[in-house]
Design a protein around this motif. Structure first.
Motif, PDB file in Angstrom:
ATOM      1  N   ALA A 183      12.773  -0.020  12.683  1.00  0.00           N
ATOM      2  CA  ALA A 183      11.617   0.408  13.472  1.00  0.00           C
ATOM      3  C   ALA A 183      10.351  -0.285  12.986  1.00  0.00           C
ATOM      4  O   ALA A 183       9.534  -0.751  13.794  1.00  0.00           O
ATOM      5  N   ASP A 212      10.509  -3.779  14.206  1.00  0.00           N
ATOM      6  CA  ASP A 212      10.301  -3.790  15.661  1.00  0.00           C
ATOM      7  C   ASP A 212       8.828  -3.690  16.012  1.00  0.00           C
ATOM      8  O   ASP A 212       8.332  -4.403  16.892  1.00  0.00           O
ATOM      9  N   ILE A 213       8.114  -2.813  15.337  1.00  0.00           N
ATOM     10  CA  ILE A 213       6.687  -2.627  15.617  1.00  0.00           C
ATOM     11  C   ILE A 213       5.910  -3.884  15.237  1.00  0.00           C
ATOM     12  O   ILE A 213       5.066  -4.362  16.005  1.00  0.00           O
ATOM     13  N   GLY A 236      10.355   3.114  16.589  1.00  0.00           N
ATOM     14  CA  GLY A 236      10.465   1.663  16.686  1.00  0.00           C
ATOM     15  C   GLY A 236      10.289   1.157  18.100  1.00  0.00           C
ATOM     16  O   GLY A 236       9.784   0.066  18.324  1.00  0.00           O
ATOM     17  N   LYS A 237      10.674   1.964  19.058  1.00  0.00           N
ATOM     18  CA  LYS A 237      10.560   1.564  20.465  1.00  0.00           C
ATOM     19  C   LYS A 237       9.160   1.764  21.017  1.00  0.00           C
ATOM     20  O   LYS A 237       8.711   0.983  21.855  1.00  0.00           O
ATOM     21  N   ARG A 242       6.553  -6.525  17.837  1.00  0.00           N
ATOM     22  CA  ARG A 242       5.867  -6.264  19.113  1.00  0.00           C
ATOM     23  C   ARG A 242       4.378  -6.560  19.029  1.00  0.00           C
ATOM     24  O   ARG A 242       3.772  -7.005  19.997  1.00  0.00           O
ATOM     25  N   GLN A 243       3.779  -6.332  17.888  1.00  0.00           N
ATOM     26  CA  GLN A 243       2.338  -6.570  17.736  1.00  0.00           C
ATOM     27  C   GLN A 243       1.996  -8.062  17.805  1.00  0.00           C
ATOM     28  O   GLN A 243       0.901  -8.428  18.190  1.00  0.00           O
ATOM     29  N   LEU A 269       3.429   2.737  10.747  1.00  0.00           N
ATOM     30  CA  LEU A 269       4.089   1.809   9.829  1.00  0.00           C
ATOM     31  C   LEU A 269       4.204   2.378   8.421  1.00  0.00           C
ATOM     32  O   LEU A 269       5.261   2.286   7.793  1.00  0.00           O
ATOM     33  N   GLY A 292       6.343   3.323  18.964  1.00  0.00           N
ATOM     34  CA  GLY A 292       5.293   3.542  17.970  1.00  0.00           C
ATOM     35  C   GLY A 292       4.357   2.359  17.831  1.00  0.00           C
ATOM     36  O   GLY A 292       4.700   1.225  18.164  1.00  0.00           O
ATOM     37  N   GLY A 293       3.202   2.646  17.302  1.00  0.00           N
ATOM     38  CA  GLY A 293       2.212   1.616  17.045  1.00  0.00           C
ATOM     39  C   GLY A 293       2.013   1.420  15.556  1.00  0.00           C
ATOM     40  O   GLY A 293       2.762   1.961  14.730  1.00  0.00           O
ATOM     41  N   THR A 294       0.989   0.704  15.225  1.00  0.00           N
ATOM     42  CA  THR A 294       0.731   0.375  13.828  1.00  0.00           C
ATOM     43  C   THR A 294       0.417   1.604  12.980  1.00  0.00           C
ATOM     44  O   THR A 294       0.599   1.567  11.768  1.00  0.00           O
TER      45      THR A 294
END
Length: 94
Positions: free
Chosen positions: A42, A45-46, A12-13, A49-50, A20, A15-17
């Motif tokens: 997580a 969170d991702i 979650g801190k 962030r995106q 998911l 990671g990227g797409t």
């Protein structure tokens, strides 16, 4: 479960797409509740962030198609609550 739970937090801190779907599998799978909760956070969170309407819409539709109405609503509320705190999106929250 403890290791998987901590791994979800870490994803979650940073990671990227691409993670998911993996996180959703942990949320929806037969997992310890800590793993499910941290995987869900997580995933949110991702997506937060995106800051991508397109990506959020894809996941919103995916959850709807999976019959996950409660999770869909939870996702939309959480993202809205977070985005409204951002200066560049605050004007669209009214």
């Amino acid at each position: 479960p403890g290791v998987r739970s901590k791994a979800a937090v870490a994803l979650g801190k940073v990671g990227g797409t691409s993670v998911l779907t993996l996180l959703w599998q942990r949320v929806h799978g037969n997992e310890d509740s800590r793993v499910q909760d941290n995987a869900w956070r997580a995933l949110v969170d991702i997506l937060y962030r995106q800051q991508s309407w397109t990506l959020l819409n894809q996941w919103e539709r995916y959850l709807a198609d999976q019959g996950q109405g409660a999770r869909r609503l939870q996702l939309l509320q959480e993202i809205r609550d977070r985005w409204v705190r951002l200066e560049e999106t605050r004007q669209y929250s009214d």
